[in-house]
Design a protein around this motif. Structure first.
Motif, PDB file in Angstrom:
ATOM      1  N   ASP A 305       0.624  -1.293   0.052  1.00 52.99           N
ATOM      2  CA  ASP A 305       0.064   0.059  -0.206  1.00 52.99           C
ATOM      3  C   ASP A 305       0.913   1.403  -0.119  1.00 52.99           C
ATOM      4  N   PHE A 306       1.907   1.191   0.681  1.00 51.68           N
ATOM      5  CA  PHE A 306       3.027   2.507   0.731  1.00 51.68           C
ATOM      6  C   PHE A 306       3.514   2.509  -0.605  1.00 51.68           C
ATOM      7  N   CYS A 307       3.900   1.308  -1.021  1.00 54.62           N
ATOM      8  CA  CYS A 307       4.622   1.646  -2.559  1.00 54.62           C
ATOM      9  C   CYS A 307       3.510   2.213  -3.631  1.00 54.62           C
ATOM     10  N   ALA A 308       2.373   1.768  -3.554  1.00 59.09           N
ATOM     11  CA  ALA A 308       1.235   2.176  -4.415  1.00 59.09           C
ATOM     12  C   ALA A 308       1.028   3.597  -4.139  1.00 59.09           C
ATOM     13  N   GLU A 309       1.331   4.280  -3.147  1.00 55.65           N
ATOM     14  CA  GLU A 309       0.674   5.585  -2.609  1.00 55.65           C
ATOM     15  C   GLU A 309       2.102   6.322  -3.044  1.00 55.65           C
ATOM     16  N   HIS A 310       3.280   5.743  -2.978  1.00 55.76           N
ATOM     17  CA  HIS A 310       4.466   6.601  -3.378  1.00 55.76           C
ATOM     18  C   HIS A 310       4.800   6.407  -4.679  1.00 55.76           C
ATOM     19  N   GLY A 311       4.301   5.481  -5.451  1.00 55.48           N
ATOM     20  CA  GLY A 311       4.650   5.213  -6.876  1.00 55.48           C
ATOM     21  C   GLY A 311       5.947   4.479  -7.028  1.00 55.48           C
ATOM     22  N   ILE A 312       6.119   3.505  -6.020  1.00 56.95           N
ATOM     23  CA  ILE A 312       7.519   2.683  -5.969  1.00 56.95           C
ATOM     24  C   ILE A 312       7.253   1.200  -6.382  1.00 56.95           C
ATOM     25  N   VAL A 313       7.900   1.088  -7.286  1.00 63.94           N
ATOM     26  CA  VAL A 313       8.364  -0.126  -7.873  1.00 63.94           C
ATOM     27  C   VAL A 313       9.791  -0.717  -7.978  1.00 63.94           C
ATOM     28  N   ALA A 314       9.975  -1.809  -8.431  1.00 68.03           N
ATOM     29  CA  ALA A 314      11.354  -2.391  -8.755  1.00 68.03           C
ATOM     30  C   ALA A 314      11.912  -1.962  -9.949  1.00 68.03           C
ATOM     31  N   ASP A 315      13.170  -1.830 -10.274  1.00 67.11           N
ATOM     32  CA  ASP A 315      13.891  -1.774 -11.502  1.00 67.11           C
ATOM     33  C   ASP A 315      13.891  -3.142 -12.091  1.00 67.11           C
ATOM     34  N   ILE A 316      13.248  -3.357 -13.335  1.00 64.79           N
ATOM     35  CA  ILE A 316      13.215  -4.838 -13.702  1.00 64.79           C
ATOM     36  C   ILE A 316      13.654  -4.977 -15.130  1.00 64.79           C
ATOM     37  N   GLU A 317      14.090  -6.067 -15.606  1.00 65.24           N
ATOM     38  CA  GLU A 317      14.213  -6.576 -16.875  1.00 65.24           C
ATOM     39  C   GLU A 317      13.395  -7.804 -17.189  1.00 65.24           C
ATOM     40  N   MET A 318      12.285  -7.516 -18.357  1.00 69.23           N
ATOM     41  CA  MET A 318      11.413  -8.884 -18.456  1.00 69.23           C
ATOM     42  C   MET A 318      11.975  -9.653 -19.218  1.00 69.23           C
ATOM     43  N   ILE A 319      11.794 -11.007 -18.971  1.00 71.82           N
ATOM     44  CA  ILE A 319      12.348 -12.188 -19.613  1.00 71.82           C
ATOM     45  C   ILE A 319      11.259 -13.178 -20.150  1.00 71.82           C
ATOM     46  N   GLU A 320      11.456 -14.009 -21.095  1.00 73.60           N
ATOM     47  CA  GLU A 320      10.620 -15.033 -21.352  1.00 73.60           C
ATOM     48  C   GLU A 320      10.938 -16.174 -20.606  1.00 73.60           C
ATOM     49  N   ALA A 321      10.032 -16.984 -20.414  1.00 76.94           N
ATOM     50  CA  ALA A 321      10.345 -18.227 -19.394  1.00 76.94           C
ATOM     51  C   ALA A 321      11.544 -19.114 -20.037  1.00 76.94           C
ATOM     52  N   SER A 322      11.627 -19.135 -21.293  1.00 79.21           N
ATOM     53  CA  SER A 322      12.711 -19.896 -22.060  1.00 79.21           C
ATOM     54  C   SER A 322      14.066 -19.250 -21.553  1.00 79.21           C
ATOM     55  N   GLU A 323      14.211 -18.197 -21.261  1.00 76.00           N
ATOM     56  CA  GLU A 323      15.456 -17.448 -20.754  1.00 76.00           C
ATOM     57  C   GLU A 323      15.852 -17.515 -19.547  1.00 76.00           C
ATOM     58  N   ILE A 324      15.188 -18.211 -18.750  1.00 79.83           N
ATOM     59  CA  ILE A 324      15.556 -18.171 -17.420  1.00 79.83           C
ATOM     60  C   ILE A 324      16.719 -18.956 -16.901  1.00 79.83           C
ATOM     61  N   ASN A 325      17.373 -19.742 -17.620  1.00 79.74           N
ATOM     62  CA  ASN A 325      18.583 -20.360 -17.323  1.00 79.74           C
ATOM     63  C   ASN A 325      19.840 -19.252 -17.573  1.00 79.74           C
ATOM     64  N   ALA A 326      19.460 -18.713 -18.861  1.00 80.26           N
ATOM     65  CA  ALA A 326      20.779 -17.478 -19.153  1.00 80.26           C
ATOM     66  C   ALA A 326      20.291 -16.556 -18.207  1.00 80.26           C
ATOM     67  N   ALA A 327      19.429 -16.185 -17.653  1.00 76.75           N
ATOM     68  CA  ALA A 327      18.963 -15.074 -16.626  1.00 76.75           C
ATOM     69  C   ALA A 327      19.886 -15.476 -15.273  1.00 76.75           C
ATOM     70  N   TYR A 328      19.751 -16.946 -14.733  1.00 78.45           N
ATOM     71  CA  TYR A 328      20.628 -17.131 -13.771  1.00 78.45           C
ATOM     72  C   TYR A 328      21.840 -17.028 -13.762  1.00 78.45           C
ATOM     73  N   GLU A 329      22.477 -17.282 -14.952  1.00 79.78           N
ATOM     74  CA  GLU A 329      23.984 -16.980 -15.146  1.00 79.78           C
ATOM     75  C   GLU A 329      24.373 -15.541 -15.098  1.00 79.78           C
ATOM     76  N   ARG A 330      23.595 -14.576 -15.584  1.00 82.78           N
ATOM     77  CA  ARG A 330      23.673 -13.309 -15.582  1.00 82.78           C
ATOM     78  C   ARG A 330      23.590 -12.902 -14.164  1.00 82.78           C
ATOM     79  N   MET A 331      22.555 -13.371 -13.388  1.00 76.86           N
ATOM     80  CA  MET A 331      22.416 -13.097 -11.997  1.00 76.86           C
ATOM     81  C   MET A 331      23.804 -13.287 -11.332  1.00 76.86           C
ATOM     82  N   LEU A 332      24.296 -14.266 -11.393  1.00 82.62           N
ATOM     83  CA  LEU A 332      25.592 -14.876 -10.577  1.00 82.62           C
ATOM     84  C   LEU A 332      26.718 -13.934 -11.316  1.00 82.62           C
TER      85      LEU A 332
END
Length: 349
Positions: A305-332
């Protein structure tokens, strides 16, 4: 019902498409069409068997947002079409002092959103890398953000509450100087939330290249922790430090930055222990070293509720499900700003 998901059958196997079974909604259940699911570092540790106790098949994901698809006969707080979220837990004992206090996250019977025992098939919970999930209404959260922000809301269900809970518990706000150690998935949310709560925010990073990023997120000051002079300049100035780093490091370097009665809270979970801090670094200024784990349902709703009131969200990069393994390596490799989010529509392909 059978739904599409992404998971692994062993720790040494990549994630791939699998079909899983969800229970039919009971009287107090909410069935959710998952729109997006954030990718947490703990997902990687668990599915790869790097944390003890992983059971397979493992479908990770505990940063879940979507719309209500169906409700049980006795559900009163949600209706079909509502925007909702599910975080790191889907049940608890509901009767212990922790549950009574709205701190279900500390309940000994807390049931994690994935990899926890359940009577549902296959005998353990399966998470949000999937099309749908069915959850008791007590553990479903209302999302009041604009629907266009929904994907960026998903990481609030873990990264957001993990930093919000200690900031609130240790009363970050006007007149307080708060340090945030690490500028990643957790740290970037810590900076945003501490700033919005009115605290003076000091961000700590090992990389000079992250200075502008931290300032853009809301930090009043940025300290490169490899610079001894910059660290010394913060000596005995901070009321609270939220340490998000998930690798072993020298805690004394940060404890010495606390004022008398200051607290450093650890929220990052390293795979091996930190070096033990010097006792005198604690007792000479009555400093405290504490830990904090996600948050209870009431404070998670408060955070949303606080985040909605203050317009706060995460900074994100959208991926497709098939990209998850590559995303894990980039996370590391630390190559994400600052949270991957899976578009659940890509599970249908």
């Amino acid at each position: 019902m059978t739904v599409n998901a992404y998971g692994a059958h062993a720790g040494d196997q990549p994630l791939g498409p699998i079909a899983i079974t969800r229970r039919a909604p009971g009287a107090h259940d909410v069935e959710i069409d998952i729109a997006f699911c954030g990718v947490c570092h703990s997902d990687l540790h668990q599915v790869r068997g790097e944390w003890a106790g992983t059971v397979y098949p493992c479908v990770p994901g505990h940063e879940i947002v979507g719309r209500v698809a169906a409700v049980g006969a006795h559900v009163g707080g949600f209706a079909v079409g509502d925007l909702v979220g599910v975080g790191c837990m889907v049940d608890s004992c509901r009767s212990c002092p922790d549950c009574d206090a709205g701190l279900e996250n500390y309940c000994d019977g807390m049931v994690g959103t994935y990899n926890a025992p359940t009577p549902d098939a296959p005998g353990h919970t399966l998470g949000g890398y999937s099309e749908r999930i069915v959850v008791n209404e007590r553990y479903v959260l209302r999302v009041r953000h604009d629907p266009s922000q929904l994907a960026a809301v998903a990481p609030l269900l873990c990264a957001g509450i993990t930093t919000w809970s200690p900031l609130r518990h240790w009363q970050a706000g006007p007149g307080k100087r708060v340090g945030i150690v690490g500028i990643g998935g957790l740290g970037h949310m810590g900076i945003k939330l501490a700033r919005a709560l009115g605290a003076h925010v000091v961000a700590f990073t090992t990389s000079e290249s992250k200075r502008r990023d931290a300032e853009a997120l809301g930090a009043h000051e940025v300290v490169v922790s490899r610079d001894p002079e910059a660290m010394a300049a913060q000596g005995r100035r901070l009321d609270l430090i939220v340490n998000t780093v998930a690798a072993p490091h020298d805690l004394d370097a940060y404890l010495s930055l606390l004022k008398r009665d200051g607290t450093m809270v650890l929220v990052g979970a390293p795979s091996s222990p930190h070096p033990s801090p010097q006792v005198f670094n604690l007792i000479m200024k009555r400093r405290a070293l504490a830990g904090s784990m996600i948050g209870g349902i009431p404070e998670t709703q408060e955070m949303l509720d606080f985040c909605a009131e203050h317009g706060i969200v995460a900074d994100i990069e959208m991926i497709e499900a098939s990209e998850i393994n590559a995303a894990y390596e980039r996370m590391l490799e630390g190559k994400v700003k600052y949270r991957f989010v899976i578009d659940s529509a890509t599970l249908k392909a």
